[in-house]
Write a protein that holds these residues in place. Structure first.
Motif, PDB file in Angstrom:
ATOM      1  N   ARG A 173       0.958  -1.589   0.201  1.00 39.55           N
ATOM      2  CA  ARG A 173      -0.324  -0.613   0.056  1.00 39.55           C
ATOM      3  C   ARG A 173       0.347   0.570  -0.038  1.00 39.55           C
ATOM      4  N   ALA A 174       0.991   1.983  -0.493  1.00 41.17           N
ATOM      5  CA  ALA A 174       1.464   3.149  -0.789  1.00 41.17           C
ATOM      6  C   ALA A 174       0.904   4.560  -0.164  1.00 41.17           C
ATOM      7  N   ILE A 203     -10.162   4.993  -0.076  1.00 38.42           N
ATOM      8  CA  ILE A 203      -9.439   5.114  -1.515  1.00 38.42           C
ATOM      9  C   ILE A 203      -7.963   4.671  -1.134  1.00 38.42           C
ATOM     10  N   SER A 204      -7.240   3.824  -2.042  1.00 38.73           N
ATOM     11  CA  SER A 204      -5.690   3.231  -1.485  1.00 38.73           C
ATOM     12  C   SER A 204      -5.236   3.061  -3.310  1.00 38.73           C
ATOM     13  N   LEU A 205      -3.499   3.442  -2.361  1.00 37.29           N
ATOM     14  CA  LEU A 205      -3.008   3.019  -4.311  1.00 37.29           C
ATOM     15  C   LEU A 205      -1.792   2.025  -3.750  1.00 37.29           C
ATOM     16  N   CYS A 218     -11.316   0.999  -3.960  1.00 34.27           N
ATOM     17  CA  CYS A 218     -12.155   2.158  -3.699  1.00 34.27           C
ATOM     18  C   CYS A 218     -12.815   0.310  -2.429  1.00 34.27           C
ATOM     19  N   THR A 219     -13.203   1.077  -1.109  1.00 36.47           N
ATOM     20  CA  THR A 219     -13.833   0.172  -0.784  1.00 36.47           C
ATOM     21  C   THR A 219     -14.741   0.725   0.406  1.00 36.47           C
ATOM     22  N   ALA A 237       2.856   6.128   5.121  1.00 34.46           N
ATOM     23  CA  ALA A 237       2.585   5.592   4.224  1.00 34.46           C
ATOM     24  C   ALA A 237       1.211   6.896   3.713  1.00 34.46           C
ATOM     25  N   ARG A 238       0.873   7.291   4.759  1.00 35.46           N
ATOM     26  CA  ARG A 238      -0.891   8.461   4.466  1.00 35.46           C
ATOM     27  C   ARG A 238       0.020   9.469   4.540  1.00 35.46           C
TER      28      ARG A 238
END
Length: 243
Positions: A173-174, A203-205, A218-219, A237-238
């Motif tokens: 996860r970035a 929302i993640s990359l 997106c979950t 990461a965030r």
């Protein structure tokens, strides 16, 4: 024993013996009143007492439901739906809603470093814990270097296994962003909740070992079933998420 306590004991037994599972809706007050041969206010007293000790809960305009186990869902750098739920003592499963290849929308193209209109594979699904719906998800992948991913996803119903077959043996996860939203009619239908009930949207990359974006996702988690937790690595990461 007062009648309402007898009704409370009978409903408790029904729940403990599995006649009403976590997340199930109880019969209406009117139906329970007929079952026990009492007035509705007597049933209401019994249900109120069950709600006070956390056995059931009420959804405005919908009814009374058996309380569900809250799942702690860690958002670590390595992403695994199955491992997360198994660690929480839950039985994971997924239902495929849609797998398609289409043009990326502007947000997807930007996140995945694609040119506008480039093709992506889109995987929509429903995540469950102990056969109870937990979240709706949409994962988007670049089609250019993952040409056969849709077939792999259809066979394995697993993002990790699907990517592994395409040569992506690891991904991390970035960044992740989290926000609160209200359930739409279709989301509420899938998650067995009322329209407007709270959702937690992530929302993640995710990146492969070469640093290439491989998944933009997106979950929508059911807000009354999940607690999202972050570790120290996720704080880092965030902080790397672009404005």
């Amino acid at each position: 024993m007062p009648i309402w306590q007898s009704i409370r004991a009978a409903l408790t037994t029904d729940i403990q013996e599995g006649r009403y599972a976590p997340g199930d809706k109880l019969p209406t007050e009117a139906a329970l009143a007929r079952r026990f041969g009492v007035h509705r206010h007597t049933v209401r007293r019994a249900i109120s007492d069950l709600a006070n000790d956390g056995t059931v809960y009420s959804r405005r305009g919908s009814g009374v439901y058996v309380q569900q186990t809250i799942t702690e869902y860690p958002l670590g750098r390595r992403v695994s739906f199955t491992r997360n739920l198994e660690a929480a003592g839950r039985l994971p499963s997924r239902e495929i809603l849609l797998i398609e290849t289409r043009s990326a929308d502007p947000k997807e193209a930007d996140a995945l470093n694609l040119e506008p209109g480039e093709l992506v594979h889109c995987y929509d699904g429903l995540s469950c814990a102990d056969e109870q719906p937990l979240a709706i998800f949409r994962s988007v992948f670049p089609a250019s270097f993952l040409p056969d991913l849709p077939n792999a996803l259809g066979r394995f119903n697993s993002i990790t296994e699907g990517l592994r077959e395409q040569g992506i043996t690891d991904y991390t996860r970035a960044w992740t962003s989290v926000s609160a939203q209200s359930a739409t009619a279709t989301q509420a239908l899938h998650l067995r909740m009322t329209v407007g009930a709270p959702l937690l949207q992530t929302i993640s990359l995710n990146l492969d070992p070469r640093g290439r974006p491989v998944e933009y996702g997106c979950t929508w988690f059911s807000g009354d079933k999940v607690t999202l937790t972050f570790g120290c690595d996720d704080d880092v990461a965030r902080s790397q998420k672009p404005d």
